[in-house]
Write an enzyme that holds these catalytic residues in place. Structure first.
Site, PDB file in Angstrom:
ATOM      1  N   ARG A 223       0.850  -1.184   0.000  1.00 38.60           N
ATOM      2  CA  ARG A 223       0.000   0.000   0.000  1.00 38.60           C
ATOM      3  C   ARG A 223       0.890   1.240   0.000  1.00 38.60           C
ATOM      4  NH1 ARG A 223      -3.427  -2.644  -1.712  1.00 38.60           N
ATOM      5  NH2 ARG A 223      -5.469  -3.160  -0.836  1.00 38.60           N
ATOM      6  N   HIS A 271      -0.751   0.515  -9.767  1.00 36.03           N
ATOM      7  CA  HIS A 271      -1.477  -0.424  -8.896  1.00 36.03           C
ATOM      8  C   HIS A 271      -2.022  -1.619  -9.699  1.00 36.03           C
ATOM      9  CE1 HIS A 271      -3.841  -0.737  -4.884  1.00 36.03           C
ATOM     10  NE2 HIS A 271      -3.657  -1.952  -5.404  1.00 36.03           N
TER      11      HIS A 271
END
Ligand code: NDP
Ligand code: OXD
Length: 308
Positions: A223, A271
């Site tokens: 993250r 991502h």
């Protein structure tokens, strides 16, 4: 059984087809066409708007379309029902591919060869053998342990840092904060595959980078909030760190003005390190829907206190 499907990124119609192929009677309602919120039993979600899940008074479980459930548990209005995270062979396989690719890229020093190509230089050099390169993985869970096995198979020295001790063939286990120092000192390429929790937020900071050997590289596929971006830039610019591959960011999409976009030592991907496909992931979701219906505990249930 009525299931709410809510995701800005996943293919809703494909999910409905795969779930109904396994459970023909399942009533799948694709957000925002939900009908009566009181009829919804289960929510299958990725990044629902904060507060949205509080609108379903009879919700019995939340199934995450993602492995990381940090966004869900951060919602102060999240109903107090069991949450399951995504565990799926396609998610694991794609993450393993990404980690292998990024590690090999740093290991074979492609940044240097690409810089040399742009300067039309024939910069002949031998990178070290894999057996002389130490790859340290933070987080040896579903994804970290699969990546570790693939790296062992490639001949790397592999170390893993986790909360509890692990027994994985060929992987040196460093459990807990007390082992972090030793783990970092022996890591040439650091891979972050931790969940985002109160204990791990901001963990990739100047103090951690300072413990890595000179020239080490950092790969963050967990993250964006794990990384203190300013500290990374400083460690790269000072020459202490050799390079970084980043798939996740504090702000996504990465803002146009971010210095990470064109930093010569940074590789950016949007991502996409791993993704699950409904054709395989629907098996686990259907198994959990059956469990809810039978009143059984969920598979891969999130411990809300631990945060993952
Ligand atoms: P798991 O829950 O299976 O594994 C988490 C691992 O982290 C465990 O080994 C756990 O240790 C360890 N851990 C947790 N907290 C700590 C801590 N405080 N100190 C040391 N170790 C800790 O997660 P997954 O492998 O399924 O996923 C990991 C993360 O990857 C997700 O949470 C998500 O953020 C990210 N992800 C990113 C994707 C992308 O496309 N970029 C895609 C999918 C996931 P222990 O086993 O001892 O409890
Ligand atoms: C996940 C992700 O956590 O895609 O699964 O980031």
């Amino acid at each position: 059984m009525a299931l709410l499907f809510l995701s800005p990124d996943d293919p809703a119609d494909l999910w409905r087809a795969e779930l109904q192929a396994r459970m023909p009677g399942l009533d799948v309602r694709i957000w925002p066409q939900v009908g009566d919120p009181a009829e919804i039993d289960i929510a299958l979600v990725w990044r629902p708007p904060p507060g949205e899940l509080a609108r379903y008074p009879n919700l019995r479980a939340i199934l995450s379309l993602a492995a990381g459930t940090d966004g869900l548990v951060a919602d102060p209005d999240l109903p107090d029902v069991p949450i399951a995270r995504m565990v799926d062979p396609s998610l694991t396989r794609t993450m393993t591919e990404y980690v292998l690719l990024a590690v090999l890229r740093h290991h074979r020093e492609f940044d240097c060869f690409e810089r040399a190509q742009r300067a039309r230089e024939w910069a002949y050099a031998f990178p070290p053998q894999a057996a002389d390169r130490r790859v340290g993985i933070m987080g040896l869970g579903e994804l970290g342990s699969a990546a570790a096995r693939a790296l062992v198979a490639q001949g790397f020295q592999v170390l893993g840092w986790s909360r509890t001790p692990k027994m994985l063939d060929g992987v040196l286990s460093y459990p807990g904060r007390s082992e972090l120092h030793a783990f970092l000192h022996r890591t040439d390429i650091l891979v972050c595959l931790l969940p985002l929790t109160a204990d791990t937020v901001g963990i990739l900071d100047a103090a951690i980078f300072a413990e890595l050997p000179h020239g080490a590289c950092v790969i963050n596929v967990a993250r964006g909030q794990h990384l203190v971006e300013g500290d990374l830039l400083q460690a790269l610019d000072s020459g202490h760190l050799g390079g970084a591959t980043l798939d996740v960011f504090r702000e996504e999409p990465l803002p146009q003005g971010s210095p990470l976009w064109d930093h010569p030592k940074v590789r950016v991907t949007p991502h996409v390190a791993s993704y699950s496909v409904p054709s395989t992931a629907a098996d686990g979701v259907a198994a959990n829907i059956r469990r809810v219906s039978a009143g059984e505990p969920l598979l891969h249930q999130v411990d809300r206190v631990r945060g993952y």
